[in-house]
Each structure stands twice: as structure tokens, then as C-alpha cells.
Design a protein around this motif. Structure first.
Motif, short mmCIF file in Angstrom:
data_model
loop_
_atom_site.label_atom_id
_atom_site.label_comp_id
_atom_site.label_asym_id
_atom_site.label_seq_id
_atom_site.Cartn_x
_atom_site.Cartn_y
_atom_site.Cartn_z
N GLU A 66 0.86 -1.19 0.00
CA GLU A 66 0.00 0.00 0.00
C GLU A 66 0.88 1.23 0.00
O GLU A 66 1.75 1.40 0.84
CB GLU A 66 -0.90 0.00 1.23
N PHE A 67 0.68 2.07 -1.02
CA PHE A 67 1.36 3.37 -1.10
C PHE A 67 0.37 4.42 -0.64
O PHE A 67 -0.70 4.58 -1.25
CB PHE A 67 1.79 3.65 -2.54
N GLY A 68 0.71 5.13 0.43
CA GLY A 68 -0.19 6.13 0.98
C GLY A 68 0.57 7.17 1.77
O GLY A 68 1.78 7.34 1.59
N ALA A 69 -0.14 7.87 2.63
CA ALA A 69 0.46 8.90 3.48
C ALA A 69 -0.38 9.01 4.75
O ALA A 69 -1.58 8.71 4.74
CB ALA A 69 0.52 10.24 2.76
N VAL A 70 0.25 9.46 5.82
CA VAL A 70 -0.46 9.56 7.11
C VAL A 70 -1.61 10.56 7.07
O VAL A 70 -2.57 10.41 7.81
CB VAL A 70 0.51 9.89 8.26
N TRP A 71 -1.55 11.55 6.20
CA TRP A 71 -2.58 12.58 6.14
C TRP A 71 -3.73 12.22 5.20
O TRP A 71 -4.70 12.95 5.09
CB TRP A 71 -1.97 13.92 5.70
N CYS A 72 -3.65 11.07 4.53
CA CYS A 72 -4.62 10.67 3.50
C CYS A 72 -5.81 9.92 4.15
O CYS A 72 -5.63 8.81 4.64
CB CYS A 72 -3.90 9.78 2.49
N THR A 126 -8.51 4.68 6.24
CA THR A 126 -9.61 3.72 6.19
C THR A 126 -9.11 2.36 5.72
O THR A 126 -9.58 1.32 6.19
CB THR A 126 -10.72 4.24 5.24
N LEU A 127 -8.15 2.36 4.81
CA LEU A 127 -7.63 1.11 4.25
C LEU A 127 -6.76 0.34 5.24
O LEU A 127 -6.76 -0.89 5.23
CB LEU A 127 -6.83 1.41 2.98
N LEU A 128 -6.07 1.02 6.12
CA LEU A 128 -5.11 0.36 7.01
C LEU A 128 -5.74 -0.77 7.85
O LEU A 128 -5.17 -1.87 7.90
CB LEU A 128 -4.40 1.38 7.89
N PRO A 129 -6.90 -0.58 8.49
CA PRO A 129 -7.48 -1.70 9.24
C PRO A 129 -7.85 -2.89 8.34
O PRO A 129 -7.76 -4.04 8.77
CB PRO A 129 -8.73 -1.11 9.89
N ASP A 149 5.36 10.19 1.20
CA ASP A 149 6.10 11.38 1.59
C ASP A 149 7.51 11.02 2.05
O ASP A 149 8.45 11.78 1.83
CB ASP A 149 5.38 12.13 2.72
N GLU A 150 7.65 9.87 2.69
CA GLU A 150 8.95 9.42 3.20
C GLU A 150 9.79 8.73 2.12
O GLU A 150 11.01 8.75 2.19
CB GLU A 150 8.75 8.44 4.36
N SER A 151 9.13 8.11 1.16
CA SER A 151 9.82 7.33 0.12
C SER A 151 9.29 7.69 -1.27
O SER A 151 8.72 6.84 -1.98
CB SER A 151 9.65 5.84 0.37
N PRO A 152 9.48 8.94 -1.70
CA PRO A 152 8.94 9.34 -3.00
C PRO A 152 9.55 8.58 -4.17
O PRO A 152 8.90 8.39 -5.20
CB PRO A 152 9.26 10.84 -3.08
N ASP A 153 10.79 8.11 -4.01
CA ASP A 153 11.42 7.34 -5.09
C ASP A 153 10.68 6.04 -5.35
O ASP A 153 10.52 5.62 -6.50
CB ASP A 153 12.89 7.04 -4.76
N MET A 179 -3.38 8.29 -4.04
CA MET A 179 -3.33 7.45 -2.86
C MET A 179 -4.73 7.16 -2.34
O MET A 179 -5.57 8.05 -2.43
CB MET A 179 -2.51 8.13 -1.77
N PRO A 180 -4.95 5.98 -1.81
CA PRO A 180 -4.01 4.88 -1.75
C PRO A 180 -3.92 4.13 -3.07
O PRO A 180 -4.87 4.10 -3.85
CB PRO A 180 -4.60 3.97 -0.68
#
Length: 111
Positions: free
Chosen positions: A24-30, A35-38, A59-63, A73-74
Motif C-alpha cells: 500500500e502506497f499512501g500517506a499519514v494525512w490521507c 480507512t484502508l489500514l485496518p 512522503d517518506e519514500s517518494p522514489d 493514494m491509496p
């Protein structure tokens, strides 16, 4: 098993060489990512060691996001035997992720 958070350094070693990995490619603010994490946690618990469920913060791993063409996202990229084989963009019901997992685990069992 729980969802494993990975970054550039851990990513390649975390993808299963044999079997299915969901990333899953996402961000903490998304909000949809939250909703997808659980759902992903439940999938990780259900499948245990058979399926790797990973999370990448764009945001942490844009590459990494760029490497896999993540534009929104997601995005969940499905890997089978170490190769990306499917991309699910946006929030989907749990059943959709499970159907994709089953498709590739069945392919592994048949092959």
C-alpha cells in the motif's frame, strides 16, 4: 502478522520472492489510506506468513512511489513471485483485495 512499514532500504528485501505481496502506497494525512489500514491489518492477520502486506509512506519514500507509477493514494501494488502484477488505485472493499490474493495464490498452487 501485521502490516509492515517499509522504506527505500527495506523494500526490495521485504517483497516475497515466492508468493504474494501487497504494498500500500499512501500517506499519514490521507483519509482513504487511514480507512484502508485496518482492512490491510485484517488481511495480514488472515493470511499470516503466506502473504506479505507492506506499507510505504509516499512522503517518506517518494522514489518508491515514482518507481511504481503511484499517482494517487491509496494505491495497492500486488506482487507475485517478486514481480508487480496488478495495481489497485483508490480505496476498495476488502473482498477485492482478497480476490486478487486468491487469484495469485491459486496460480502459485497450480504452477
Amino acid at each position: 502478522m501485521r502490516v509492515q512499514i517499509v522504506d527505500n532500504e527495506q523494500f526490495d528485501g521485504s517483497i516475497l520472492p515466492d508468493g504474494v505481496s501487497l504494498v500500500e502506497f499512501g500517506a499519514v494525512w490521507c483519509p482513504p489510506c487511514k480507512t484502508l489500514l485496518p482492512i490491510l491489518d485484517e488481511i495480514a492477520e488472515s493470511y499470516g506468513e503466506a502473504v506479505a502486506v507492506l506499507q510505504v509512506d509516499c512522503d517518506e519514500s517518494p522514489d518508491l512511489a515514482s518507481r511504481f507509477g503511484v499517482m494517487s493514494m491509496p494505491t495497492v501494488v500486488v506482487f507475485h513471485n517478486g514481480e508487480p502484477v496488478n495495481k489497485l488505485i483508490g480505496l476498495r472493499p476488502r473482498s477485492v483485495y482478497e480476490q486478487v490474493i486468491e487469484r495469485y495464490t491459486a496460480a502459485s498452487a497450480a504452477g
